[in-house]
Design a protein around this motif. Structure first.
Motif, PDB file in Angstrom:
ATOM      1  N   ALA A 194      12.974   2.691  -2.896  1.00  0.00           N
ATOM      2  CA  ALA A 194      12.689   2.918  -4.536  1.00  0.00           C
ATOM      3  C   ALA A 194      12.891   2.062  -5.418  1.00  0.00           C
ATOM      4  O   ALA A 194      13.289   1.198  -5.338  1.00  0.00           O
ATOM      5  CB  ALA A 194      14.429   3.533  -4.861  1.00  0.00           C
ATOM      6  N   VAL A 195      12.104   2.992  -6.385  1.00  0.00           N
ATOM      7  CA  VAL A 195      11.957   1.540  -7.760  1.00  0.00           C
ATOM      8  C   VAL A 195      11.939   2.009  -8.794  1.00  0.00           C
ATOM      9  O   VAL A 195      12.176   3.159  -9.525  1.00  0.00           O
ATOM     10  CB  VAL A 195       9.990   1.355  -7.225  1.00  0.00           C
ATOM     11  N   GLN A 196      12.698   0.717  -9.549  1.00  0.00           N
ATOM     12  CA  GLN A 196      13.058   1.101 -10.515  1.00  0.00           C
ATOM     13  C   GLN A 196      11.906   0.301 -11.599  1.00  0.00           C
ATOM     14  O   GLN A 196      11.326  -0.692 -11.401  1.00  0.00           O
ATOM     15  CB  GLN A 196      14.119   0.355 -11.427  1.00  0.00           C
ATOM     16  N   GLN A 197      10.669   1.922 -12.529  1.00  0.00           N
ATOM     17  CA  GLN A 197       9.763   1.159 -13.008  1.00  0.00           C
ATOM     18  C   GLN A 197      10.214   0.597 -14.281  1.00  0.00           C
ATOM     19  O   GLN A 197      11.264   0.934 -15.115  1.00  0.00           O
ATOM     20  CB  GLN A 197       8.743   1.992 -13.644  1.00  0.00           C
ATOM     21  N   LEU A 198       9.434  -0.702 -14.765  1.00  0.00           N
ATOM     22  CA  LEU A 198       9.880  -1.453 -16.283  1.00  0.00           C
ATOM     23  C   LEU A 198       8.719  -2.029 -16.931  1.00  0.00           C
ATOM     24  O   LEU A 198       7.781  -1.714 -16.020  1.00  0.00           O
ATOM     25  CB  LEU A 198      10.444  -3.171 -16.200  1.00  0.00           C
ATOM     26  N   ASP A 258       3.436 -11.362 -13.398  1.00  0.00           N
ATOM     27  CA  ASP A 258       3.018 -10.713 -11.622  1.00  0.00           C
ATOM     28  C   ASP A 258       4.234  -9.342 -11.025  1.00  0.00           C
ATOM     29  O   ASP A 258       3.871  -9.205 -10.362  1.00  0.00           O
ATOM     30  CB  ASP A 258       1.826 -11.021 -10.821  1.00  0.00           C
ATOM     31  N   ALA A 259       4.754  -9.055 -12.464  1.00  0.00           N
ATOM     32  CA  ALA A 259       6.022  -8.276 -11.592  1.00  0.00           C
ATOM     33  C   ALA A 259       5.645  -6.761 -10.909  1.00  0.00           C
ATOM     34  O   ALA A 259       6.278  -6.317  -9.959  1.00  0.00           O
ATOM     35  CB  ALA A 259       7.369  -7.813 -12.733  1.00  0.00           C
ATOM     36  N   GLY A 260       4.384  -6.658 -11.430  1.00  0.00           N
ATOM     37  CA  GLY A 260       3.705  -5.461 -10.754  1.00  0.00           C
ATOM     38  C   GLY A 260       4.665  -3.778 -11.419  1.00  0.00           C
ATOM     39  O   GLY A 260       4.774  -3.909 -12.212  1.00  0.00           O
ATOM     40  N   GLU A 261       4.612  -2.647 -10.062  1.00  0.00           N
ATOM     41  CA  GLU A 261       4.876  -1.183 -10.702  1.00  0.00           C
ATOM     42  C   GLU A 261       6.430  -1.130 -11.370  1.00  0.00           C
ATOM     43  O   GLU A 261       7.028  -0.888 -11.842  1.00  0.00           O
ATOM     44  CB  GLU A 261       4.676  -0.319  -9.913  1.00  0.00           C
ATOM     45  N   GLY A 262       7.823  -2.041 -10.321  1.00  0.00           N
ATOM     46  CA  GLY A 262       8.683  -2.346 -11.117  1.00  0.00           C
ATOM     47  C   GLY A 262       9.418  -2.802 -10.488  1.00  0.00           C
ATOM     48  O   GLY A 262       8.986  -3.610  -8.801  1.00  0.00           O
ATOM     49  N   LEU A 266       2.722   5.856  -7.689  1.00  0.00           N
ATOM     50  CA  LEU A 266       2.452   4.391  -7.534  1.00  0.00           C
ATOM     51  C   LEU A 266       1.282   4.434  -7.244  1.00  0.00           C
ATOM     52  O   LEU A 266       0.654   5.175  -6.243  1.00  0.00           O
ATOM     53  CB  LEU A 266       3.704   4.035  -6.465  1.00  0.00           C
ATOM     54  N   PRO A 267       0.703   3.485  -8.049  1.00  0.00           N
ATOM     55  CA  PRO A 267      -0.567   3.421  -7.727  1.00  0.00           C
ATOM     56  C   PRO A 267      -0.516   3.514  -5.653  1.00  0.00           C
ATOM     57  O   PRO A 267       0.203   2.917  -4.950  1.00  0.00           O
ATOM     58  CB  PRO A 267      -1.047   1.872  -7.995  1.00  0.00           C
ATOM     59  N   VAL A 268      -2.045   3.708  -5.469  1.00  0.00           N
ATOM     60  CA  VAL A 268      -2.238   3.580  -4.390  1.00  0.00           C
ATOM     61  C   VAL A 268      -1.684   1.829  -4.042  1.00  0.00           C
ATOM     62  O   VAL A 268      -1.680   1.895  -2.476  1.00  0.00           O
ATOM     63  CB  VAL A 268      -3.771   3.678  -3.596  1.00  0.00           C
ATOM     64  N   ARG A 289       1.327  -1.532  -0.415  1.00  0.00           N
ATOM     65  CA  ARG A 289       0.407  -0.150   0.013  1.00  0.00           C
ATOM     66  C   ARG A 289       0.837   1.111   0.305  1.00  0.00           C
ATOM     67  O   ARG A 289       2.066   1.522   1.022  1.00  0.00           O
ATOM     68  CB  ARG A 289      -1.295   0.111   0.882  1.00  0.00           C
ATOM     69  N   THR A 290       0.477   2.220  -1.059  1.00  0.00           N
ATOM     70  CA  THR A 290       0.942   3.249  -0.964  1.00  0.00           C
ATOM     71  C   THR A 290       0.733   4.372  -0.111  1.00  0.00           C
ATOM     72  O   THR A 290      -0.546   4.618  -0.141  1.00  0.00           O
ATOM     73  CB  THR A 290       1.340   3.981  -2.518  1.00  0.00           C
ATOM     74  N   ASP A 291       1.797   4.314   0.590  1.00  0.00           N
ATOM     75  CA  ASP A 291       1.612   5.712   2.091  1.00  0.00           C
ATOM     76  C   ASP A 291       1.183   7.410   1.556  1.00  0.00           C
ATOM     77  O   ASP A 291       1.259   8.557   1.930  1.00  0.00           O
ATOM     78  CB  ASP A 291       1.855   5.512   3.122  1.00  0.00           C
ATOM     79  N   SER A 292       2.961   7.350   1.042  1.00  0.00           N
ATOM     80  CA  SER A 292       3.555   8.727   1.067  1.00  0.00           C
ATOM     81  C   SER A 292       4.214   8.310  -0.476  1.00  0.00           C
ATOM     82  O   SER A 292       5.148   7.876  -0.673  1.00  0.00           O
ATOM     83  CB  SER A 292       3.574   9.832   1.575  1.00  0.00           C
TER      84      SER A 292
END
Length: 179
Positions: free
Chosen positions: A119-123, A136-140, A90-92, A81-84
């Motif tokens: 810290a996320v590297q998006q792909l 199902d790798a998701g957002e990165g 990044l989705p909620v 869950r993304t808090d901030s």
């Protein structure tokens, strides 16, 4: 005389064109590759070298990708869950991946029920890394994770904002392979 000159000029153009084409082809076939890892040595470096920096709560583990049962290195998919968000978007609620290999002090393995600065590297969707596909790798992929240790989102936001103002110089990479 004009025919000889014209034939000679055309021949010279043909030779130069062929030589230029070979040089262009040869240049296109060669490549240079850096073997240096992404610099994550400071929070300013983390900001510069990642697509997203956020505070997340780890809701749970999802699929674990391992090549063999004995292999302790793998890729874990986490539901978060993304808090901030301090950089990027990044989705909620989303999924992110993280290597299960042992890491440094400022790159801890995510733990369900805990809050982390990540810290996320998006792909592209379904990719864990270049050429590695997980449906199902998701957002990165998480490249940096640090336990939030109860720090408020506002305090962390001020910290990351201050890091944005710091001058960052990319370290020299001398570990290069040319082919």
């Amino acid at each position: 005389m004009k025919k000889v000159f014209l034939f000679g000029a055309c021949g010279a153009v043909a030779v130069l064109t062929a030589a230029g084409g070979f040089v262009y082809y040869d240049r296109a076939a060669s490549s240079t590759e850096s073997l240096c890892s992404t610099d994550l040595s400071s929070d300013a470096a983390v900001l510069r070298n990642s697509d997203v920096v956020a505070l997340v709560t780890v809701l749970g583990k999802r699929k674990l990708y391992n090549e063999t049962v004995e292999d302790s290195d793998g890729v874990q998919v986490f539901e978060v869950r993304t808090d901030s968000v301090f950089k990027g978007t990044l989705p909620v609620q989303t999924q992110i991946t993280q290597s299960t290999a042992p890491t440094e002090e400022d790159n801890r393995l995510l733990e369900p029920g805990s809050q982390f600065e990540v810290a996320v590297q998006q792909l592209p969707p379904g990719r864990y890394a270049e050429g590695v596909v997980f449906p199902d790798a998701g957002e990165g992929t998480v490249v940096f994770a640090r336990p939030a240790k109860g720090k408020a989102a506002a305090v962390l936001a001020e910290h990351w904002k201050a890091e944005q103002t710091k001058k960052y110089v990319e370290p020299a990479c001398n570990d290069v392979v040319a082919s």
